[in-house]
Design a protein around this motif. Structure first.
Motif, PDB file in Angstrom:
ATOM      1  N   VAL A 548     -39.274  -4.336 -42.000  1.00  0.00           N
ATOM      2  CA  VAL A 548     -39.563  -5.659 -41.449  1.00  0.00           C
ATOM      3  C   VAL A 548     -38.435  -6.037 -40.499  1.00  0.00           C
ATOM      4  N   ALA A 549     -38.761  -6.243 -39.239  1.00  0.00           N
ATOM      5  CA  ALA A 549     -37.743  -6.586 -38.249  1.00  0.00           C
ATOM      6  C   ALA A 549     -37.083  -7.914 -38.612  1.00  0.00           C
ATOM      7  N   THR A 550     -35.766  -7.916 -38.595  1.00  0.00           N
ATOM      8  CA  THR A 550     -34.998  -9.111 -38.970  1.00  0.00           C
ATOM      9  C   THR A 550     -33.950  -9.369 -37.904  1.00  0.00           C
ATOM     10  N   PRO A 551     -34.157 -10.357 -37.033  1.00  0.00           N
ATOM     11  CA  PRO A 551     -33.196 -10.595 -35.943  1.00  0.00           C
ATOM     12  C   PRO A 551     -31.768 -10.813 -36.435  1.00  0.00           C
ATOM     13  N   GLY A 552     -31.574 -11.523 -37.563  1.00  0.00           N
ATOM     14  CA  GLY A 552     -30.227 -11.797 -38.052  1.00  0.00           C
ATOM     15  C   GLY A 552     -29.805 -10.837 -39.143  1.00  0.00           C
ATOM     16  N   HIS A 553     -30.113  -9.531 -38.957  1.00  0.00           N
ATOM     17  CA  HIS A 553     -29.858  -8.586 -40.046  1.00  0.00           C
ATOM     18  C   HIS A 553     -28.371  -8.479 -40.388  1.00  0.00           C
ATOM     19  N   ALA A 554     -27.477  -8.544 -39.416  1.00  0.00           N
ATOM     20  CA  ALA A 554     -26.045  -8.427 -39.708  1.00  0.00           C
ATOM     21  C   ALA A 554     -25.563  -9.625 -40.531  1.00  0.00           C
ATOM     22  N   GLU A 555     -26.007 -10.807 -40.149  1.00  0.00           N
ATOM     23  CA  GLU A 555     -25.586 -12.005 -40.867  1.00  0.00           C
ATOM     24  C   GLU A 555     -26.126 -12.007 -42.299  1.00  0.00           C
ATOM     25  N   LEU A 556     -27.368 -11.534 -42.481  1.00  0.00           N
ATOM     26  CA  LEU A 556     -27.939 -11.442 -43.817  1.00  0.00           C
ATOM     27  C   LEU A 556     -27.164 -10.453 -44.683  1.00  0.00           C
ATOM     28  N   ALA A 557     -26.752  -9.335 -44.089  1.00  0.00           N
ATOM     29  CA  ALA A 557     -26.013  -8.319 -44.837  1.00  0.00           C
ATOM     30  C   ALA A 557     -24.653  -8.856 -45.297  1.00  0.00           C
ATOM     31  N   VAL A 558     -23.959  -9.578 -44.433  1.00  0.00           N
ATOM     32  CA  VAL A 558     -22.657 -10.145 -44.817  1.00  0.00           C
ATOM     33  C   VAL A 558     -22.847 -11.181 -45.917  1.00  0.00           C
ATOM     34  N   ALA A 559     -23.872 -12.028 -45.764  1.00  0.00           N
ATOM     35  CA  ALA A 559     -24.135 -13.038 -46.795  1.00  0.00           C
ATOM     36  C   ALA A 559     -24.456 -12.375 -48.127  1.00  0.00           C
ATOM     37  N   ALA A 560     -25.236 -11.282 -48.074  1.00  0.00           N
ATOM     38  CA  ALA A 560     -25.558 -10.559 -49.305  1.00  0.00           C
ATOM     39  C   ALA A 560     -24.298  -9.986 -49.941  1.00  0.00           C
ATOM     40  N   ALA A 561     -23.402  -9.421 -49.128  1.00  0.00           N
ATOM     41  CA  ALA A 561     -22.171  -8.832 -49.649  1.00  0.00           C
ATOM     42  C   ALA A 561     -21.299  -9.895 -50.325  1.00  0.00           C
ATOM     43  N   LEU A 562     -21.174 -11.080 -49.710  1.00  0.00           N
ATOM     44  CA  LEU A 562     -20.386 -12.151 -50.317  1.00  0.00           C
ATOM     45  C   LEU A 562     -21.007 -12.613 -51.633  1.00  0.00           C
ATOM     46  N   LYS A 657     -15.160  10.635 -36.309  1.00  0.00           N
ATOM     47  CA  LYS A 657     -15.375   9.685 -35.205  1.00  0.00           C
ATOM     48  C   LYS A 657     -14.084   9.572 -34.405  1.00  0.00           C
ATOM     49  N   ALA A 658     -14.142   9.947 -33.145  1.00  0.00           N
ATOM     50  CA  ALA A 658     -12.942   9.972 -32.313  1.00  0.00           C
ATOM     51  C   ALA A 658     -12.556   8.586 -31.816  1.00  0.00           C
ATOM     52  N   GLN A 659     -13.529   7.710 -31.651  1.00  0.00           N
ATOM     53  CA  GLN A 659     -13.234   6.394 -31.081  1.00  0.00           C
ATOM     54  C   GLN A 659     -12.701   5.455 -32.169  1.00  0.00           C
ATOM     55  N   ALA A 660     -11.682   4.690 -31.828  1.00  0.00           N
ATOM     56  CA  ALA A 660     -11.115   3.737 -32.771  1.00  0.00           C
ATOM     57  C   ALA A 660     -12.075   2.582 -33.019  1.00  0.00           C
ATOM     58  N   VAL A 661     -12.121   2.110 -34.266  1.00  0.00           N
ATOM     59  CA  VAL A 661     -12.990   1.017 -34.667  1.00  0.00           C
ATOM     60  C   VAL A 661     -12.122  -0.097 -35.241  1.00  0.00           C
ATOM     61  N   THR A 662     -12.359  -1.312 -34.796  1.00  0.00           N
ATOM     62  CA  THR A 662     -11.661  -2.470 -35.358  1.00  0.00           C
ATOM     63  C   THR A 662     -12.412  -2.928 -36.603  1.00  0.00           C
ATOM     64  N   ILE A 663     -11.683  -3.115 -37.694  1.00  0.00           N
ATOM     65  CA  ILE A 663     -12.318  -3.481 -38.955  1.00  0.00           C
ATOM     66  C   ILE A 663     -11.855  -4.867 -39.389  1.00  0.00           C
ATOM     67  N   TYR A 664     -12.742  -5.550 -40.131  1.00  0.00           N
ATOM     68  CA  TYR A 664     -12.505  -6.933 -40.548  1.00  0.00           C
ATOM     69  C   TYR A 664     -12.925  -7.100 -41.999  1.00  0.00           C
ATOM     70  N   THR A 665     -12.532  -8.225 -42.556  1.00  0.00           N
ATOM     71  CA  THR A 665     -13.048  -8.664 -43.852  1.00  0.00           C
ATOM     72  C   THR A 665     -13.317 -10.156 -43.761  1.00  0.00           C
ATOM     73  N   PRO A 666     -14.424 -10.639 -44.344  1.00  0.00           N
ATOM     74  CA  PRO A 666     -14.702 -12.079 -44.288  1.00  0.00           C
ATOM     75  C   PRO A 666     -13.843 -12.834 -45.297  1.00  0.00           C
ATOM     76  N   VAL A 667     -13.357 -13.979 -44.884  1.00  0.00           N
ATOM     77  CA  VAL A 667     -12.514 -14.790 -45.778  1.00  0.00           C
ATOM     78  C   VAL A 667     -13.122 -16.165 -46.019  1.00  0.00           C
ATOM     79  N   GLY A 668     -14.294 -16.417 -45.483  1.00  0.00           N
ATOM     80  CA  GLY A 668     -14.942 -17.699 -45.695  1.00  0.00           C
ATOM     81  C   GLY A 668     -16.088 -17.873 -44.725  1.00  0.00           C
ATOM     82  N   THR A 669     -16.701 -19.052 -44.800  1.00  0.00           N
ATOM     83  CA  THR A 669     -17.795 -19.387 -43.897  1.00  0.00           C
ATOM     84  C   THR A 669     -17.407 -20.588 -43.059  1.00  0.00           C
ATOM     85  N   GLU A 670     -18.016 -20.675 -41.882  1.00  0.00           N
ATOM     86  CA  GLU A 670     -17.709 -21.814 -41.016  1.00  0.00           C
ATOM     87  C   GLU A 670     -18.217 -23.123 -41.596  1.00  0.00           C
ATOM     88  N   ALA A 671     -19.166 -23.022 -42.536  1.00  0.00           N
ATOM     89  CA  ALA A 671     -19.671 -24.247 -43.169  1.00  0.00           C
ATOM     90  C   ALA A 671     -18.639 -24.853 -44.112  1.00  0.00           C
TER      91      ALA A 671
END
Length: 745
Positions: A548-562, A657-671
């Motif tokens: 099922v196509a989900t336009p906000g799939h990245a945001e849903l995945a982060v919310a699920a992880a939290l 993977k030869a190309q460098a990747v910047t990595i992050y961790t979420p520390v909260g929500t803008e709400a």
């Protein structure tokens, strides 16, 4: 879009049509159909009336019987011209024949050879010959009859391999110095057959009578100008028009579009003082012939007079006064009959008469330079209209819409032809519209009625029932076929599982593990619309965005992880009360292009994702323990999840993977904004990363000391402190990008 598959099927004819009009795919049947449509439209709209301004003097079978075989002696042609120009008082006399050879029928050449040879010593013979020469020089007599009169001679160009040139060409209508430096795109020739010099000098106006034969052998157009050795010469009809109207000056009208090595004209301009006359042309400097009727004597478009009646003086005096007269032939033996849209044996001379008539009326028709662009436009508009509308309509309404579209296309085409004089393409768009309608109906009948049952059978094995129910609402959107899509993948690994297995019985461990997986699965699948890919021991793999196509799939995945992190925290409270070891999770998230579909062997298959982006997600999960965080997220996922507050962890190069990747961790929500102290620590951390990548180790040490004071025991700060001490002893590295290399999975 609900009906995307049906729309795609309906768009297939549009794709092939666009490939055809662009020249990538050559469909000869469409070209032939275009010619048939043009011929039918032409025959349906012919006026069928006689143009009384133009008369054709016909070298017909009766003339050949009464006068003799063609060519006739120039003495007869002198009488012929005198009759038409003096007694009949025609306005312009044009010849659709060529006088390419001197006339030797009088025997003058033989007498001159005698006078220069055996009878050179006989003065009486030479004197008699001199007196007879004016009578016996038929070419000169014919030239004298034409001298200074409104006469247009005819000639032809040829493209034979030898490039033979006979006779004298007239002055070019357009010379090199009248152009902008580039040649015009026109019919080009290597040779010519023109009139002998004495006639060309007597009647300097002349025009070529070549026609253009299409690939099916039909003559539909005549070139207005033709190129020979860099000069441009006018056609017979154009030359007669200029003589008749006095428009002596001819200049090019350039089209806005210009090719790389050619100039393109939209027309030629005739001028006489302040008066102007525009004659439009197609890109090849030709114009379509607007046939008035079926042709020949019985066609009723022009008055035909037998040439024998002219020579024998049978016409009343001044009966052709003011007429534009064309001399040509309808006799089959003289090979001037053409296959045209309005007749299989059409007199070539009448084709020129039709063009001259259109010039006088300003009723030219042509296919303009922008016709291909118009064809593309009508194809795209029609194709998209049908593709987007037909899937939404019932069969009856689809028929009405398609019929209306076809009628509109035909009506617009006829209006452009009759009112604007524009010949626009029609065949390709008609075939495309009919094909689109047919494919749409066939698809709806044979495919769509079975889609829901097939979809439930295919996906029911691989995805949760609730997703299958959602998919059944729009079954045409889904397929088991592998496809590259932008998705977000999650790898979630449980920490402390080994310690749990040492303190629990197998059945107890199984129950606990199933309970954890049930909670996490509920969050992923039910609350955050994700798809469980598989369970691998104590690891869960899931992805968002398919089936099922989900336009906000990245945001849903982060919310699920939290939310999964919070669920594990609640579970640990239960373990604490039960005296069980604590567990943790390490989560890796990455967004990118992945191949998703039904994959596996003949024995076992699964709906899964594979690809480099999936591998990176797995590597990020493994880094969570290294950086002392629960979740490691790639920069692509972070960029597509704007509703969260992020802490940058590092730049890394993971295994494979030869190309460098910047990595992050979420520390909260803008709400829920962070506390001021936490915001300050994030700002200090960002300063540390900048100093670290600039290799300013003293600044790093100072910033880390401040961070450690605020959060003692933070694994991330300790990790960087160790790195700084190890790197401090190294010399400055100008090409270092601050990325950390990881060579293990």
């Amino acid at each position: 879009m609900r009906h995307w598959r049906r729309i795609a099927v309906t768009l297939l004819p549009l794709l092939f049509a666009l490939l055809h009009v662009s020249g990538v795919l050559h469909l000869q049947v469409l070209e032939r159909l275009e010619s048939i449509i043009y011929d039918t439209r032409l025959r349906a709209t012919m006026p069928g009336t006689m143009d009384t301004r133009i008369t054709i003097v016909d070298i017909d079978e009766r003339s050949l019987e009464r006068i003799g075989q063609w060519p006739w002696g120039r003495d007869r042609m002198a009488r012929f011209a005198t009759e038409l120009l003096d007694r009949q008082q025609v306005a312009v006399l044009g010849f659709d024949v060529v006088f390419a050879e001197p006339d030797g029928s009088s025997g003058l050449a033989s007498l001159q050879r005698l006078a220069q040879g055996p009878l050179a010593a006989s003065p009486g013979f030479s004197e008699q010959l001199a007196r007879l020469t004016p009578e016996l020089d038929y070419d000169a007599r014919f030239a004298q009859a034409l001298q200074g009169r409104p006469v247009v001679l005819g000639y032809y160009f040829t493209s034979d391999r030898d490039g033979q040139a006979r006779g004298v060409l007239p002055t070019p209508a357009l010379s090199r110095d009248r152009l902008r430096g580039k040649p015009l795109r026109a019919t080009s020739w290597q040779g010519h057959g023109s009139n002998i010099e004495v006639l060309a000098k007597a009647a300097p106006a002349a025009g070529f009578f070549n026609s253009i034969t299409d690939s099916d052998g039909v003559v539909r157009s005549l070139p207005l100008l033709a190129e020979y050795q860099g000069q441009y010469y006018e056609s017979l009809a154009l030359a007669m028009l200029r003589v008749a109207t006095g428009y002596s000056d001819l200049s090019p009208l350039y089209d806005a579009f210009s090719e790389f090595d050619h100039d393109v004209l939209s027309g030629v301009i005739l001028a006489k003082g302040q008066s102007r006359l525009l004659l439009p042309v197609d890109p090849n400097l030709a114009t379509l012939i607007p046939y008035r009727g079926p042709g020949d004597v019985s066609g009723g478009s022009y008055r035909y007079i037998s040439a024998s009646d002219v020579l024998e003086g049978r016409l009343p005096e001044a009966s052709l006064k003011g007429q534009l007269v064309l001399v040509g032939s309808t006799a089959p033996g003289l090979v001037d009959l053409r296959v045209t849209p309005v007749g299989r044996t059409y007199p070539g001379v009448e084709a020129h008469a039709n063009l001259l008539s259109a010039f006088l009326d300003g009723a030219n028709v042509l296919q303009p330079n922008f016709a291909p662009d118009f064809d593309v436009l009508q194809l795209v508009v029609t194709g998209l209209l049908l593709a987007l509308s037909l899937p939404l309509l019932t069969a009856g309404r689809a028929v009405l819409l398609s019929a209306g579209v076809l009628a509109g296309l035909v009506g617009l085409n006829l209006w452009l032809y009759q009112v604007q004089g524009l010949v626009m393409p029609l065949a390709t768009v008609l075939v495309m519209a009919l094909s689109a309608f047919t494919l749409n109906m066939v698809y709806g009948y044979f495919v769509e009625s079975r889609t829901k049952r097939e979809l439930a059978a295919l996906f029911g094995t691989y995805v949760p029932p609730e997703l299958v129910e959602e998919m059944l609402k729009e079954p045409e959107r889904y397929s088991m076929d592998a496809a590259n899509q932008e998705l977000t993948v999650m790898f979630c690994d449980m920490r402390g599982f080994t310690a749990l297995s040492e303190h629990m019985e197998p059945l107890q461990l199984q129950a606990m593990l199933n309970g954890v997986f049930s909670r996490l699965t509920h969050i992923i699948r039910s609350r955050r619309q994700g798809t469980i890919d598989k369970y691998m021991g104590d690891c869960v793999m899931a992805f968002w965005g398919a089936p099922v196509a989900t336009p906000g799939h990245a945001e849903l995945a982060v919310a699920a992880a939290l939310e999964m992190t919070q669920a594990v925290a609640l579970l640990n409270e239960e373990h604490h009360r039960q005296g069980l070891p604590q567990i943790g999770v390490g989560i890796g998230l990455n967004t990118g292009t992945m191949c998703v579909g039904d994959m596996g062997s003949d024995i076992r298959r699964s709906y899964t994702v594979i690809g480099d982006a999936v591998n990176l997600g797995s590597r990020l999960e493994g880094l969570s323990k290294t950086y002392g965080v629960t979740m490691v997220v790639s920069d692509t996922t972070r960029a597509l999840a704007p509703g969260f507050i992020w802490q940058e962890l590092d730049r890394v190069r993971v295994k494979g993977k030869a190309q460098a990747v910047t990595i992050y961790t979420p520390v909260g929500t803008e709400a829920e904004p962070l506390a001021p102290e936490r915001q300050q620590r994030l700002a200090t951390w960002q300063q540390l990363l900048a100093a670290y990548r600039a290799q300013e180790w003293d600044a790093c040490t100072l910033l880390l000391r401040n961070l450690h004071a605020a959060e003692p025991g933070n694994i991330l700060y300790s990790l960087y402190a160790g790195r700084v001490e190890a790197l401090r002893v190294l010399p400055f590295q100008p090409d270092w990008d601050g990325a950390t290399q990881f060579d293990t999975k």
